[in-house]
Design a protein around this motif. Structure first.
Motif, PDB file in Angstrom:
ATOM      1  N   GLY A   1       4.333  10.652  -1.962  1.00  0.00           N
ATOM      2  CA  GLY A   1       5.044  11.726  -1.130  1.00  0.00           C
ATOM      3  C   GLY A   1       4.343  12.690  -0.583  1.00  0.00           C
ATOM      4  N   PHE A   2       3.084  12.880  -0.550  1.00  0.00           N
ATOM      5  CA  PHE A   2       2.181  14.023   0.017  1.00  0.00           C
ATOM      6  C   PHE A   2       1.076  13.168   0.972  1.00  0.00           C
TER       7      PHE A   2
ATOM      8  N   MET B   1       0.722  -1.191   0.110  1.00  0.00           N
ATOM      9  CA  MET B   1       0.097  -0.058   0.033  1.00  0.00           C
ATOM     10  C   MET B   1       0.675   1.076   0.005  1.00  0.00           C
ATOM     11  N   SER B   2       2.075   1.091  -0.376  1.00  0.00           N
ATOM     12  CA  SER B   2       3.160   2.233  -0.343  1.00  0.00           C
ATOM     13  C   SER B   2       3.315   2.798  -1.707  1.00  0.00           C
ATOM     14  N   PHE B   3       3.489   4.174  -1.427  1.00  0.00           N
ATOM     15  CA  PHE B   3       3.853   4.900  -2.821  1.00  0.00           C
ATOM     16  C   PHE B   3       5.157   5.226  -3.029  1.00  0.00           C
ATOM     17  N   TYR B   4       6.235   4.498  -2.373  1.00  0.00           N
ATOM     18  CA  TYR B   4       7.477   4.755  -2.510  1.00  0.00           C
ATOM     19  C   TYR B   4       8.248   3.721  -2.842  1.00  0.00           C
ATOM     20  N   SER B   5       9.502   4.293  -3.734  1.00  0.00           N
ATOM     21  CA  SER B   5      10.301   3.361  -4.234  1.00  0.00           C
ATOM     22  C   SER B   5      11.367   2.821  -3.148  1.00  0.00           C
ATOM     23  N   ASP B   6      11.564   3.613  -1.974  1.00  0.00           N
ATOM     24  CA  ASP B   6      12.629   3.183  -1.040  1.00  0.00           C
ATOM     25  C   ASP B   6      11.612   2.299  -0.312  1.00  0.00           C
TER      26      ASP B   6
ATOM     27  N   ASN C   1     -11.531  15.683  21.129  1.00  0.00           N
ATOM     28  CA  ASN C   1     -10.877  17.027  20.857  1.00  0.00           C
ATOM     29  C   ASN C   1      -9.372  16.807  21.039  1.00  0.00           C
ATOM     30  N   GLY C   2      -8.718  16.906  19.985  1.00  0.00           N
ATOM     31  CA  GLY C   2      -7.216  16.940  19.963  1.00  0.00           C
ATOM     32  C   GLY C   2      -6.853  15.471  19.425  1.00  0.00           C
ATOM     33  N   SER C   3      -7.665  14.634  18.603  1.00  0.00           N
ATOM     34  CA  SER C   3      -7.521  13.283  18.373  1.00  0.00           C
ATOM     35  C   SER C   3      -6.817  13.600  16.745  1.00  0.00           C
ATOM     36  N   TYR C   4      -5.832  12.746  16.222  1.00  0.00           N
ATOM     37  CA  TYR C   4      -5.101  13.179  14.842  1.00  0.00           C
ATOM     38  C   TYR C   4      -4.581  11.902  14.424  1.00  0.00           C
ATOM     39  N   LEU C   5      -4.686  11.870  12.914  1.00  0.00           N
ATOM     40  CA  LEU C   5      -4.176  10.764  12.148  1.00  0.00           C
ATOM     41  C   LEU C   5      -3.550  11.157  10.939  1.00  0.00           C
ATOM     42  N   LEU C   6      -2.547  10.399  10.395  1.00  0.00           N
ATOM     43  CA  LEU C   6      -2.064  10.711   9.193  1.00  0.00           C
ATOM     44  C   LEU C   6      -2.658   9.803   8.050  1.00  0.00           C
ATOM     45  N   ARG C   7      -2.722  10.406   6.840  1.00  0.00           N
ATOM     46  CA  ARG C   7      -3.440   9.662   5.688  1.00  0.00           C
ATOM     47  C   ARG C   7      -2.490   9.943   4.455  1.00  0.00           C
ATOM     48  N   ASN C   8      -2.594   9.418   3.378  1.00  0.00           N
ATOM     49  CA  ASN C   8      -2.161   9.581   2.311  1.00  0.00           C
ATOM     50  C   ASN C   8      -3.031  10.847   1.472  1.00  0.00           C
ATOM     51  N   SER C   9      -2.386  11.873   0.736  1.00  0.00           N
ATOM     52  CA  SER C   9      -3.052  12.956   0.199  1.00  0.00           C
ATOM     53  C   SER C   9      -3.364  12.415  -1.232  1.00  0.00           C
ATOM     54  N   ASN C  10      -4.234  12.921  -1.981  1.00  0.00           N
ATOM     55  CA  ASN C  10      -4.487  12.542  -3.179  1.00  0.00           C
ATOM     56  C   ASN C  10      -3.759  13.235  -4.255  1.00  0.00           C
ATOM     57  N   GLU C  11      -3.067  14.400  -3.460  1.00  0.00           N
ATOM     58  CA  GLU C  11      -1.978  14.818  -4.518  1.00  0.00           C
ATOM     59  C   GLU C  11      -0.860  14.238  -5.444  1.00  0.00           C
ATOM     60  N   GLY C  12      -0.547  12.874  -4.594  1.00  0.00           N
ATOM     61  CA  GLY C  12       0.541  11.905  -5.258  1.00  0.00           C
ATOM     62  C   GLY C  12       1.386  11.354  -4.421  1.00  0.00           C
TER      63      GLY C  12
END
Length: 252
Positions: free
Chosen positions: A51-52, A1-6, A38-49
């Motif tokens: 590395g974003f 599920m990765s976008f990276y070559s590394d 309040n203050g919960s957060y998460l990281l997700r892939n951006s639809n910009e491509g």
């Protein structure tokens, strides 16, 4: 599920417990508003491509989204650049402040994990039905009443001696059976609902939550513990009545 070559860097990112991969903006908002605080957060892939990313943060009754960009093995977040993923994670562990363009001040308090344990608490099934795929409502009406089931204790009035006794009732197909106790294997009687002409609330017995089933030779009087339970029984029993009875009643 990765976008990276590394692959090494990609694998390191995927060990982040609050990285949600291809989670959409809409779903992220629904998750944080429904299950977060309040203050919960998460990281997700951006639809910009590749590395974003997007950092989604709950701020009271809304969710704010911030750009995060991968740069080499590190990450750029706002005016901050972090040389490694570990530095990036440590930054959030220290509960930094975020200020949006609207001037909203937010504190990153708790990461919303990718894997969330689902509580093993479920509502008990009181009435369950099955409907065949591809059938319309008109197709189902003649046969659908045979599919609903229900069971539970009701208080029943005697036929000759008009006393009231608790009995265990089971409803399967068109058969309403009642037993002396739940553990009994043989029913006291089986009623064929195809011969029943009406099911309705009854107020003639000076008892609450009472309803009756009208048959040609006898009317059966039953009482539930609550009005909600009585209403459930009435609805499913009415659903079982022959279609011709329902159509006649609806035109009165």
């Amino acid at each position: 599920m990765s976008f990276y070559s590394d692959d090494a860097s990609a694998d390191e990112l995927e060990t982040l417990g609050w990285y949600h991969y291809d989670l959409s903006r809409h779903t992220a908002e629904a998750l944080l508003l429904s299950n977060g605080t309040n203050g919960s957060y998460l990281l997700r892939n951006s639809n910009e491509g590749a590395g974003f990313f997007a950092l989604s943060v709950r701020a009271k009754d809304s969710v704010k989204h911030f750009h995060v960009t991968r740069k080499g093995n590190g990450y750029v977040f706002g005016f901050n650049e972090f040389p490694t993923l570990q530095h990036f994670v440590n930054h959030f562990a220290n509960q930094p402040l975020l200020g949006s363009d609207a001037g909203t001040l937010m504190v990153l308090k708790s990461p919303y994990p990718w894997r969330v344990e689902e509580p093993s608490i479920y509502e008990s099934v009181r009435v369950h039905t099955a409907i065949q795929t591809g059938r319309t409502e008109n197709d189902l009406m003649p046969s659908a009443p045979s599919l609903g089931t229900k069971e539970g204790y009701l208080v029943k009035q005697g036929a000759i001696v008009k006393n009231w006794k608790q009995r265990w009732f089971t409803l399967n197909r068109y058969e309403l059976k009642y037993f002396k106790e739940k553990a009994c294997e043989e029913p006291i009687r089986t009623l064929d609902l195809r011969a029943c002409s009406a099911v309705q609330f009854d107020y003639s017995q000076d008892r609450v939550n009472c309803f009756c089933l009208v048959f040609p030779d006898r009317t059966f009087y039953l009482c539930a513990k609550t009005g909600v339970e009585a209403d459930e029984w009435i609805k499913i029993l009415r659903w079982k009545l022959p279609a011709v009875t329902l159509s006649v009643s609806s035109h009165r």
